[in-house]
Design a protein around this motif. Structure first.
Motif, PDB file in Angstrom:
ATOM      1  N   GLY A 108       0.679  -0.823  -0.387  1.00  0.00           N
ATOM      2  CA  GLY A 108      -0.085   0.334  -0.347  1.00  0.00           C
ATOM      3  C   GLY A 108       1.106   1.628   0.256  1.00  0.00           C
ATOM      4  N   LYS A 109       1.790   1.387   0.077  1.00  0.00           N
ATOM      5  CA  LYS A 109       2.678   1.886   0.608  1.00  0.00           C
ATOM      6  C   LYS A 109       4.882   1.878   0.432  1.00  0.00           C
ATOM      7  CE  LYS A 109       3.620   4.055   4.557  1.00  0.00           C
ATOM      8  NZ  LYS A 109       5.060   4.036   4.870  1.00  0.00           N
ATOM      9  N   GLY A 110       5.100   3.004  -0.173  1.00  0.00           N
ATOM     10  CA  GLY A 110       6.316   2.309   0.335  1.00  0.00           C
ATOM     11  C   GLY A 110       7.618   2.631   1.544  1.00  0.00           C
ATOM     12  N   GLY A 111       8.819   2.235   1.349  1.00  0.00           N
ATOM     13  CA  GLY A 111       9.110   1.682   2.116  1.00  0.00           C
ATOM     14  C   GLY A 111       9.359   0.229   3.205  1.00  0.00           C
ATOM     15  N   VAL A 112       8.465  -0.578   3.087  1.00  0.00           N
ATOM     16  CA  VAL A 112       8.065  -1.396   3.901  1.00  0.00           C
ATOM     17  C   VAL A 112       8.834  -2.836   3.290  1.00  0.00           C
ATOM     18  CG1 VAL A 112       5.447  -0.585   4.202  1.00  0.00           C
ATOM     19  CG2 VAL A 112       5.765  -2.285   1.848  1.00  0.00           C
ATOM     20  N   GLY A 113       9.236  -2.507   2.247  1.00  0.00           N
ATOM     21  CA  GLY A 113       9.751  -3.474   1.790  1.00  0.00           C
ATOM     22  C   GLY A 113       9.953  -4.801   0.566  1.00  0.00           C
TER      23      GLY A 113
END
Length: 367
Positions: A108-113
Motif C-alpha cells: 500500500g505504501k513505499g518503504g515496507v520492503g
C-alpha cells in the motif's frame, strides 16, 4: 528522367516470389520506406523468415526489373535492404503461455520492503527447484538490478519465431528484467503514466520468459494505472500484499487488498506478508524487539480474512545482502533464510489451493 514511387512499384510487379508465385508488391513484401533521391532509389523487402532461401534471387530480380522497366541510369544495386517479418504481439489472453502462475507482489505504501520480499521469495522458490522469473515493475524506483548485483547488465534482442524478443538476465536461478537495465541508474525516470504502462507491457510481452512455474511481478507501491495495466495484460493467479506491523502501513495495506478484490481488478489475494515483524540482534538471536508494533499484519489478515503467509524479522544481514546483491534467502540455514523458505512454501500452498478451486469439476454421468 523523373523518378516517382509508382514507376518503381510498377516495375517491381514484374518480380514474383518463388514460394507463392505472387508478385512482390501484391504480396506486401515491399516496405513503405521507398525513397528517391535524384537517380538513387532505396527501399526494403520483407521476408517471412530471416533465412528465407529466396532472398538473394528476389533481390537480384528486383534490381533487374527496375533497370529494365525504369531505366539503366537508376542507382539501385546495393540499395535494397532485407528485413524479416516481425510478428504481431500476441493478444493479452495468449501472453506467456508457458508460465504456470503469475504472482503480483504489492504494498500500500513505499518503504515496507516489498522489493526485498520479492527478490528473496524469487530466490527461495528457485532453491526449491521451481523455474522462476522476476519482473521489476516498479518503473519509477527499480531496485532489482541492485539487489541481484546485475546493474551493469544490458539485455539483448534475439529473433525467436519471427519476433525480436528481449532476453532476460539470469542470476541465482531467477530470470530477471527491470526498466533499470535500460535507463541511467543515477537519473530519475520522468515518464507519464501512459509511457510507464507501455514500457511495462514491452517488458512482459516482448521478452522471452520461456517456461516458468512462477512469474513474480514486483509492483510499484500504492494503487495506480500500472496495476490496472497489469491486470488487463495478464491473467494473474493471485496477489501478495506486503506490510509492516505499524498502523500507518496497515491502513495502506488495507486499501491495497481492497483494490485487488474490487470489481475493476478482481484478483484473489493469496495472503499478507508482515515484513520487519520484529528486530533480532545478531548477538541475541533468541530476542525479539517489536519496534514497529506487534503482529499488526496478523490482526489485519484475520480482519480481512486473508492468510498470513509469513513474518520476516529485521536483521542486519537483510540490508547487507540487498546492498551487496546477494539476497539472504541464498543462505537457507540463517534465520531470515528460513523465514523466506517458509514464505515460499506458504505461497506454493496457497497457489495450489487457488488452482484447485479454479479447476473445472468433472461431470459424472449416472447410468
Amino acid at each position: 528522367m523523373a523518378l516517382y514511387p509508382n514507376l518503381i512499384l510498377d516495375a517491381l510487379k514484374n518480380v514474383r516470389y518463388p514460394g507463392t508465385g505472387k508478385d512482390i508488391v501484391s504480396a506486401g513484401m515491399v516496405e513503405d520506406d521507398l525513397r528517391i533521391d535524384g537517380n538513387k532509389v532505396t527501399f526494403s523487402l520483407v521476408f517471412e523468415k530471416p533465412n528465407d532461401p529466396f532472398i538473394k534471387s528476389v533481390v537480384k530480380a528486383a534490381e533487374t526489373a527496375i533497370l529494365t522497366y525504369v531505366g539503366e541510369e537508376v542507382e539501385i544495386k546495393g540499395n535494397i535492404s532485407v528485413k524479416a517479418k516481425q510478428l504481431a504481439r500476441p493478444e493479452p489472453a495468449k501472453l506467456l503461455p508457458q508460465v504456470k502462475n503469475i504472482i503480483a507482489i504489492s504494498s500500500g505504501k513505499g518503504g515496507v520492503g516489498k522489493s526485498t520480499v520479492s527478490a528473496n521469495l524469487a530466490v527461495a522458490l528457485a532453491k526449491m527447484g521451481y523455474k522462476v522469473g522476476l519482473l521489476d515493475a516498479d518503473i519509477f524506483g527499480p531496485s532489482v538490478p541492485k539487489m541481484f548485483d546485475v546493474e551493469e547488465v544490458r539485455p539483448f534482442l534475439e529473433n525467436i519465431d519471427g519476433r525480436d524478443l528481449i532476453i532476460p538476465a539470469e542470476k541465482y536461478g531467477v530470470k530477471l528484467l527491470s526498466i533499470g537495465f535500460f535507463v541511467d541508474k543515477d537519473n530519475a525516470v520522468l515518464w507519464r503514466g501512459g509511457m510507464a504502462s507501455n514500457a511495462l507491457k514491452q517488458l512482459i510481452a516482448d521478452a522471452h520468459w520461456g517456461e516458468l512455474d512462477y512469474f513474480l511481478l514486483d509492483l510499484p507501491p500504492g494503487t495506480s494505472d500500472i496495476h490496472l495495466t497489469l491486470v488487463q495484460t495478464l491473467a494473474i493467479t493471485g496477489a501478495i500484499v506486503v506490510s509492516t506491523p505499524q498502523e500507518v502501513a496497515l491502513a495502506d495495506a488495507r486499501k491495497g487488498i481492497d483494490m485487488f478484490v474490487g470489481e475493476k481488478v478482481n484478483v484473489p489475494v493469496l495472503g499478507l506478508v508482515e515484513n520487519m515483524a520484529w528486530f533480532t540482534p545478531a548477538e541475541l538471536p533468541q530476542n525479539k524487539y517489536y519496534i514497529f508494533g506487534k503482529e499488526g499484519a496478523k490482526r489485519l489478515s484475520e480482519e480481512m480474512k486473508v492468510p498470513l503467509l509469513g513474518q520476516i524479522p529485521i536483521v542486519q544481514s537483510i540490508c547487507e545482502g540487498g546492498d551487496k546483491g546477494a539476497p539472504v534467502a541464498l543462505d537457507e540455514n540463517s534465520m531470515t533464510g528460513q523465514a523466506f523458505i517458509h514464505l515460499a512454501e506458504s505461497v506454493v500452498e496457497q497457489v495450489h489451493l487457488r488452482n484447485e478451486k479454479q479447476a473445472p469439476t468433472k461431470r459424472v454421468e449416472v447410468k
